[in-house]
Design an enzyme around this catalytic site. Structure first.
Site, PDB file in Angstrom:
ATOM      1  N   ASP A 185      34.688 -11.692  -3.812  1.00 32.69           N
ATOM      2  CA  ASP A 185      33.839 -10.506  -3.865  1.00 32.69           C
ATOM      3  C   ASP A 185      33.457 -10.139  -5.306  1.00 32.69           C
ATOM      4  O   ASP A 185      33.676  -9.018  -5.743  1.00 32.69           O
ATOM      5  CB  ASP A 185      34.632  -9.364  -3.191  1.00 32.69           C
ATOM      6  CG  ASP A 185      33.819  -8.109  -2.995  1.00 32.69           C
ATOM      7  OD1 ASP A 185      32.612  -8.223  -2.764  1.00 32.69           O
ATOM      8  OD2 ASP A 185      34.402  -7.008  -3.081  1.00 32.69           O
ATOM      9  N   ASN A 429      45.294 -14.657  -4.861  1.00 31.61           N
ATOM     10  CA  ASN A 429      44.908 -13.426  -4.178  1.00 31.61           C
ATOM     11  C   ASN A 429      44.396 -13.768  -2.787  1.00 31.61           C
ATOM     12  O   ASN A 429      43.488 -14.590  -2.642  1.00 31.61           O
ATOM     13  CB  ASN A 429      43.790 -12.721  -4.947  1.00 31.61           C
ATOM     14  CG  ASN A 429      43.335 -11.436  -4.261  1.00 31.61           C
ATOM     15  OD1 ASN A 429      44.075 -10.454  -4.220  1.00 31.61           O
ATOM     16  ND2 ASN A 429      42.120 -11.434  -3.713  1.00 31.61           N
ATOM     17  N   GLU A 430      44.984 -13.137  -1.793  1.00 26.32           N
ATOM     18  CA  GLU A 430      44.506 -13.215  -0.411  1.00 26.32           C
ATOM     19  C   GLU A 430      44.234 -14.641   0.054  1.00 26.32           C
ATOM     20  O   GLU A 430      43.098 -15.014   0.343  1.00 26.32           O
ATOM     21  CB  GLU A 430      43.265 -12.341  -0.228  1.00 26.32           C
ATOM     22  CG  GLU A 430      43.569 -10.879  -0.430  1.00 26.32           C
ATOM     23  CD  GLU A 430      42.445  -9.941  -0.010  1.00 26.32           C
ATOM     24  OE1 GLU A 430      41.351 -10.431   0.278  1.00 26.32           O
ATOM     25  OE2 GLU A 430      42.701  -8.731   0.059  1.00 26.32           O
ATOM     26  N   ASN A 481      47.317  -6.001  -0.234  1.00 29.17           N
ATOM     27  CA  ASN A 481      46.044  -5.283  -0.320  1.00 29.17           C
ATOM     28  C   ASN A 481      45.800  -4.630   1.032  1.00 29.17           C
ATOM     29  O   ASN A 481      45.852  -5.316   2.063  1.00 29.17           O
ATOM     30  CB  ASN A 481      44.894  -6.259  -0.598  1.00 29.17           C
ATOM     31  CG  ASN A 481      45.012  -6.938  -1.957  1.00 29.17           C
ATOM     32  OD1 ASN A 481      45.773  -6.484  -2.809  1.00 29.17           O
ATOM     33  ND2 ASN A 481      44.264  -8.007  -2.154  1.00 29.17           N
ATOM     34  N   TYR A 483      43.230  -1.818   3.244  1.00 27.02           N
ATOM     35  CA  TYR A 483      42.056  -0.940   3.290  1.00 27.02           C
ATOM     36  C   TYR A 483      42.049  -0.146   4.592  1.00 27.02           C
ATOM     37  O   TYR A 483      41.017  -0.030   5.238  1.00 27.02           O
ATOM     38  CB  TYR A 483      40.781  -1.772   3.086  1.00 27.02           C
ATOM     39  CG  TYR A 483      40.703  -2.274   1.656  1.00 27.02           C
ATOM     40  CD1 TYR A 483      40.264  -1.437   0.637  1.00 27.02           C
ATOM     41  CD2 TYR A 483      41.137  -3.552   1.314  1.00 27.02           C
ATOM     42  CE1 TYR A 483      40.236  -1.868  -0.685  1.00 27.02           C
ATOM     43  CE2 TYR A 483      41.107  -3.993  -0.002  1.00 27.02           C
ATOM     44  CZ  TYR A 483      40.660  -3.145  -0.994  1.00 27.02           C
ATOM     45  OH  TYR A 483      40.636  -3.562  -2.300  1.00 27.02           O
ATOM     46  N   TYR A 487      38.081  -0.522   5.832  1.00 28.44           N
ATOM     47  CA  TYR A 487      37.687  -1.643   6.703  1.00 28.44           C
ATOM     48  C   TYR A 487      38.384  -1.554   8.061  1.00 28.44           C
ATOM     49  O   TYR A 487      37.847  -1.966   9.073  1.00 28.44           O
ATOM     50  CB  TYR A 487      38.020  -2.989   6.061  1.00 28.44           C
ATOM     51  CG  TYR A 487      37.301  -3.260   4.756  1.00 28.44           C
ATOM     52  CD1 TYR A 487      35.915  -3.166   4.660  1.00 28.44           C
ATOM     53  CD2 TYR A 487      38.014  -3.621   3.623  1.00 28.44           C
ATOM     54  CE1 TYR A 487      35.270  -3.422   3.457  1.00 28.44           C
ATOM     55  CE2 TYR A 487      37.368  -3.883   2.424  1.00 28.44           C
ATOM     56  CZ  TYR A 487      35.991  -3.776   2.353  1.00 28.44           C
ATOM     57  OH  TYR A 487      35.350  -4.034   1.160  1.00 28.44           O
ATOM     58  N   GLU A 519      46.067  -3.376  -3.916  1.00 23.34           N
ATOM     59  CA  GLU A 519      44.683  -2.896  -3.777  1.00 23.34           C
ATOM     60  C   GLU A 519      44.628  -1.872  -2.661  1.00 23.34           C
ATOM     61  O   GLU A 519      45.168  -2.109  -1.570  1.00 23.34           O
ATOM     62  CB  GLU A 519      43.737  -4.044  -3.377  1.00 23.34           C
ATOM     63  CG  GLU A 519      43.393  -5.001  -4.478  1.00 23.34           C
ATOM     64  CD  GLU A 519      42.410  -6.094  -4.028  1.00 23.34           C
ATOM     65  OE1 GLU A 519      41.618  -5.863  -3.078  1.00 23.34           O
ATOM     66  OE2 GLU A 519      42.450  -7.180  -4.626  1.00 23.34           O
ATOM     67  N   TRP A 564      42.145  -0.167  -6.156  1.00 22.55           N
ATOM     68  CA  TRP A 564      40.991  -1.044  -6.275  1.00 22.55           C
ATOM     69  C   TRP A 564      39.769  -0.168  -6.376  1.00 22.55           C
ATOM     70  O   TRP A 564      39.502   0.582  -5.473  1.00 22.55           O
ATOM     71  CB  TRP A 564      40.884  -1.964  -5.060  1.00 22.55           C
ATOM     72  CG  TRP A 564      39.897  -3.068  -5.275  1.00 22.55           C
ATOM     73  CD1 TRP A 564      38.642  -3.176  -4.723  1.00 22.55           C
ATOM     74  CD2 TRP A 564      40.076  -4.214  -6.112  1.00 22.55           C
ATOM     75  NE1 TRP A 564      38.044  -4.323  -5.159  1.00 22.55           N
ATOM     76  CE2 TRP A 564      38.889  -4.973  -6.015  1.00 22.55           C
ATOM     77  CE3 TRP A 564      41.101  -4.664  -6.939  1.00 22.55           C
ATOM     78  CZ2 TRP A 564      38.712  -6.166  -6.717  1.00 22.55           C
ATOM     79  CZ3 TRP A 564      40.919  -5.835  -7.621  1.00 22.55           C
ATOM     80  CH2 TRP A 564      39.728  -6.588  -7.514  1.00 22.55           C
ATOM     81  N   LYS A 583      34.111   0.682  -5.281  1.00 22.52           N
ATOM     82  CA  LYS A 583      35.443   1.296  -5.150  1.00 22.52           C
ATOM     83  C   LYS A 583      36.002   1.732  -6.501  1.00 22.52           C
ATOM     84  O   LYS A 583      37.140   2.178  -6.591  1.00 22.52           O
ATOM     85  CB  LYS A 583      36.407   0.323  -4.459  1.00 22.52           C
ATOM     86  CG  LYS A 583      35.976   0.019  -3.017  1.00 22.52           C
ATOM     87  CD  LYS A 583      37.042  -0.668  -2.215  1.00 22.52           C
ATOM     88  CE  LYS A 583      36.511  -1.065  -0.855  1.00 22.52           C
ATOM     89  NZ  LYS A 583      35.523  -2.177  -0.884  1.00 22.52           N
TER      90      LYS A 583
END
Ligand code: GCB
Length: 615
Positions: A185, A429-430, A481, A483, A487, A519, A564, A583
């Site tokens: 992203d 990451n992820e 992370n 959200y 999300y 995040e 984040w 964000k």
């Protein structure tokens, strides 16, 4: 016959020390306006553009900077493929008896370097330095044409990962167009994004310096060091300078170690930086080279519910960042670096993660001095596939990817291990950590990293559920992370708070490790307000982070909060993005949103759980 090009050296292969000028070494910064040519049709190699001065449609672009956003042209910004940079390289006449090297602090993502049309070397990876020994290719006092090709095509063997292909052009199928899918992203900023420097080094020289300070008792420390040189036999002497540049007299010294009584500790918010001054001598005792490597004295440990720096419980407060801003993109930008450090201090942040790639060496030096705690992340982002298709697969992240990942970890650790600000390595990451093949893949990466640096904890930043991760048991700190409220459970902050608490408890119950929220946040348009906490308003951002904070404060095993993001940043287009990712706690221009004041208030106080523990 021309000598063969020498292999490019990277931090782990030596001779890639951060540039320093002193009595034996000199540095010439090649920053400025370079010529730039976009290789629209991928013909640069077949037409050997490097063999003569670039001609045709020439732009001028500053180095260092990403080139993408410098021009009022979306085709340039979105170009998939190569560009050619060119400049004149003047070797100073005074550099006669020196060994001359060219150092790129970073070139995104694949670089090929030529001098007067002769290939000097290639490098893969956009965020770490490499150096080329110009050896017999150059003579002092002469000028050369330096050509650098930067290609931004990413595939599954790259860090970050991506995919590119060619397809018929929709409006003229007789033509093809190149496309690239990036699984991350942020925009794929490209080019000579960090300084390019010409170095004059002594023929017989120091090629690497590594330092390992160890606490032996309450006040006794040893400094073990290892110095490599290209000169055999190698005689070195060292001195230690304290943060005021005063020489420290060791209480004991031996082969490759010194012992010190009560050095000043490097602490969060109090960056006490020492220097190991190394001198290389010849057989008769004359000095051939000197180099100053900085380091610090501090310890790091993890327990099942806490993170200790110097034996004191530490609570991470800060951000996931990006090293970018408008126009110049992702690059070394000293004014912006200065501003960001000033804002981090203003808001009371004590730490950051270098999401999602290694930051510039200047950033790391600033962090050391500022006492900013850093989680240093590999550029391994994009190893996820949200539809569950296999990521670790011969056609995707395969053994070549793993080999490159291991190389990158080696180069990252070689570059950054001396920084006391770095308290933990993040290997990715992820990633799709629920896939069976993720386990052997990350076992190799984690074990490889641990072997190189047993002194620091390791994490991987997860977005999967605790029940899914096949990797979390191998790291020291669980980083996640989340959200919820954005999300997932969008706008339902009551449900988000309950789910978040369940999730954070489960990570700890399953893995018995401290958990850091790496995040969390909500897209927020600066200047949007409502009394009803609507999505995208500054009030909703405050409401979101406040719910998360309530959960963190209830859970003793939560060791930190990284919002984040520090600032809004550019992304590829998408319906979830309103001119980039919003964000940020600051706008892309670094103006504060209302949440900045809320954080500043929260972060001005020591968290109660830390206060109680450290008393
Ligand atoms: C994430 C990614 C980050 C994105 C963020 C978002 O989980 O790690 O790179 O920017 O989510 O805002 O979607």
């Amino acid at each position: 016959m021309d000598p063969e090009p020498k292999a490019i050296s990277t931090p782990s292969t030596g001779d890639c020390l951060y540039p320093q000028a002193n009595r034996f070494r000199d540095v010439r910064d090649l920053g400025g306006m370079w010529r730039l040519k976009i290789d629209w049709d991928d013909q640069g190699l077949s037409e050997a553009w490097h063999s003569q001065p670039l001609s045709g449609e020439i732009l001028h672009a500053p180095v260092p900077a990403a080139y993408n956003d410098l021009f009022a042209d979306a085709k340039i910004r979105d170009h998939v493929g190569a560009v050619y940079y060119e400049t004149e390289l003047q070797i100073p006449a005074t550099w006669k008896s020196q060994s001359i090297h060219l150092r790129f602090d970073a070139a995104a993502h694949h670089a090929t370097v030529w001098l007067d049309g002769k290939e000097l070397g290639k490098h893969k990876g956009g965020f770490l330095p490499f150096a080329i020994d110009l050896g017999a290719h150059v003579s002092a006092g002469r000028a050369y044409r330096l050509t650098v090709r930067c290609d931004n095509r990413l595939d599954w063997t790259c860090l970050p990962a991506g995919e590119h292909w060619e397809e018929p052009h929709p409006s003229d199928p007789s033509r093809t167009r190149r496309r690239q899918e990036i699984h991350f992203d942020f925009i794929n900023d490209t080019g000579l994004t960090r300084p390019v420097r010409l170095l004059a080094l002594p023929e017989r020289r120091i090629t690497s310096v590594s330092i390992c300070p160890r606490r032996k008792s309450v006040s006794l420390w040893t400094v073990e060091y290892s110095i490599n040189s290209n000169s055999d036999p190698c005689v070195t002497s060292v001195r230690i300078l304290d943060p005021d540049e005063k020489e420290v007299i060791p209480i004991e010294s031996g082969r490759n170690f010194l012992a010190l009584e009560s050095p000043r500790l490097w602490k969060p918010g109090d960056g006490q930086v020492y220097t190991l001054e190394v001198a290389l001598q010849d057989e008769l005792g004359s000095t051939l080279d000197t180099y100053r490597q900085t380091f610090g004295f501090r310890t790091v440990e993890t327990l099942s519910d806490s993170f200790l720096i110097n034996g004191q419980e530490f609570y991470f407060r800060g951000f996931g960042k990006h090293e970018e801003s408008a126009t110049r993109g992702r690059c070394l930008d000293l004014p912006m670096l200065t501003k960001d450090f000033s804002l981090l201090k203003w808001i009371g942040a004590n730490s950051i993660r270098t999401s999602h790639y290694p930051y510039s060496e200047e950033f790391m030096q600033m962090a050391d001095r500022a006492g900013l705690v850093v989680i240093d992340e590999a550029p391994a982002v994009g190893f996820n596939q949200f539809d569950g298709t296999p990521v670790y697969h011969p056609d995707k992240a395969n053994e070549k990817t793993l080999a490159h990942h291991l190389d990158v970890m080696g180069d990252l650790l070689a570059r950054d291990s001396h920084h006391p600000s770095v308290v933990m390595w993040s290997v990715a990451n992820e990633a799709a950590t629920e896939q069976e093949a993720a386990r052997p893949y990350f076992k190799s990466v984690i074990e490889g990293t641990r072997q190189l640096d047993p002194s620091r904890p390791i994490t991987i930043v997860e977005d999967r559920a605790p029940s899914q991760s096949l990797v979390a048991d191998m790291v020291d700190v669980v980083s996640i992370n989340r959200y919820f409220g954005w999300y997932q459970y969008c706008a339902d902050l009551d449900l988000a708070e309950v789910k978040l608490e369940e999730d954070m408890r489960e990570w700890h119950e399953r893995f018995d490790k401290p958990v850091i929220m790496a995040e969390y946040g909500a897209d927020t348009i600066h200047g949007f307000h409502s009394v009803t906490e609507d999505l995208f308003t500054e009030e909703f951002q405050i409401a979101t982070v406040s719910r998360y904070h309530a959960v963190f404060d209830r859970l003793p095993h939560v060791i930190g909060e990284h919002i984040w993001n520090f600032a809004d940043f550019a992304t590829k287009p998408g319906i979830k993005r309103i001119w980039g990712n919003r964000k940020g706690v600051f706008t892309r221009e670094r103006h504060p949103k209302s949440v900045a004041h809320v954080l500043r208030e929260r972060w001005s106080q020591t968290p109660q759980k830390i206060d109680a523990h450290n008393k």
